[in-house]
Structures are given as structure tokens and as C-alpha cells.
Design an enzyme around this catalytic site. Structure first.
Site, mmCIF file in Angstrom:
data_model
loop_
_atom_site.group_PDB
_atom_site.id
_atom_site.type_symbol
_atom_site.label_atom_id
_atom_site.label_comp_id
_atom_site.label_asym_id
_atom_site.label_seq_id
_atom_site.Cartn_x
_atom_site.Cartn_y
_atom_site.Cartn_z
ATOM 1 N N LYS A 1 81.899 -19.974 102.909
ATOM 2 C CA LYS A 1 82.136 -19.155 101.724
ATOM 3 C C LYS A 1 82.579 -19.986 100.512
ATOM 4 C CE LYS A 1 83.310 -15.031 104.415
ATOM 5 N NZ LYS A 1 84.357 -14.018 104.657
ATOM 6 N N ARG B 1 82.590 -17.633 116.812
ATOM 7 C CA ARG B 1 83.733 -16.771 116.494
ATOM 8 C C ARG B 1 85.037 -17.411 116.966
ATOM 9 N NH1 ARG B 1 82.518 -12.726 113.757
ATOM 10 N NH2 ARG B 1 84.418 -11.547 114.166
ATOM 11 N N HIS C 1 82.023 -16.920 107.413
ATOM 12 C CA HIS C 1 81.537 -15.675 108.015
ATOM 13 C C HIS C 1 80.740 -16.068 109.244
ATOM 14 C CE1 HIS C 1 79.297 -11.883 108.548
ATOM 15 N NE2 HIS C 1 78.277 -12.683 108.821
#
Length: 137
Positions: free
Chosen positions: A10, A86, A116
Site C-alpha cells: 500500500k 496472511r 493487503h
């Protein structure tokens, strides 16, 4: 099982110049970058990508943040790539993320949280298709 997942580095992480460090985390943990591009999301693209959150109170702020600067979009491939990515990212809120995760090390807030990652195999497929044509993979 070998899988593919989408990762977005990001705008906050690009401003901090930690893209290489984040990519190294993926590669040193068995995830291969098989496609990558740097781009500046339009408001329309950000709204379409995050459409699932359209009715959530944070949607407007999320879109503003995601278009505030360039992002790096990648397809990662490896064994259990969705779960591994994750785990490497850590909790959405960096204050709750375990030490040594990407968000604990590079993120400042729940909004500016560096990365993300797809949250399921189905979403990974859809998110990858949003940014990459099959011929690019």
C-alpha cells in the site's frame, strides 16, 4: 497445495521505501513473485476492488488512502500461499500484530497497514483477475 494469492503493498509502505524488505519477507518464506506491477489506482478502480466494503463506515477513508499514492500489486505463488501470506502480514491492526510480521514491523495504523492480502482462495482468484490478465501469469 500450491496456490496463488494477491498481495498489494500500500501507499504508506511505498512512502517509507520498504517495498524491497516486504518482498524479501515473501520470498524468504517460500512465496515466489510470479507477476508484479507498480501503479496508481484510480478512485473507480479502488472502489471496484474494495466493493465488498462499500457499505462499511471506513469505505470512504479506505478509498482515499488507496489512491493517495502508488501501490505495488503482486501475485504470490507457493504452498498454501493464501494462509502463508496472511500469516506473514499479521493482524489488520498493527498494534495487535505479532512481532516479526509485516504489519508489526512496517505499518502505523489500522488504516495505513502496509499490505493487503487475499483472505480466501476464491477471493485470490477474483483479485488476481482484477489486476492481471491470464497471459501475464
Amino acid at each position: 497445495m500450491k496456490q496463488r494469492t494477491l498481495s498489494i503493498i500500500k501507499p504508506d509502505a511505498l512512502k517509507k521505501k520498504v517495498v524491497g524488505k516486504i518482498i524479501d519477507r515473501f520470498e524468504s518464506n517460500g512465496l515466489e513473485v510470479i507477476a508484479m506491477k507498480r501503479l496508481h489506482l484510480s478512485v473507480k478502480d479502488a472502489e471496484n476492488f474494495y466493493a465488498i466494503h462499500r457499505e462499511r463506515p471506513f469505505f470512504k477513508d479506505l478509498i482515499e488512502f488507496m489512491v493517495s499514492g502508488p501501490v505495488v500489486v503482486m501475485v504470490l505463488e507457493g504452498k498454501d500461499a493464501v494462509a502463508k501470506n496472511r500469516d506473514l502480514m499479521g493482524a489488520t491492526d498493527p498494534k495487535l500484530a505479532q512481532k516479526g510480521t509485516i504489519r508489526a514491523d512496517f505499518a502505523e495504523s489500522i488504516d495505513a497497514n502496509a499490505v493487503h492480502g487475499s483472505d480466501s482462495l476464491e477471493n485470490a482468484h477474483n483479485e488476481i483477475a482484477f489486476f492481471f490478465a491470464a497471459r501475464d501469469l
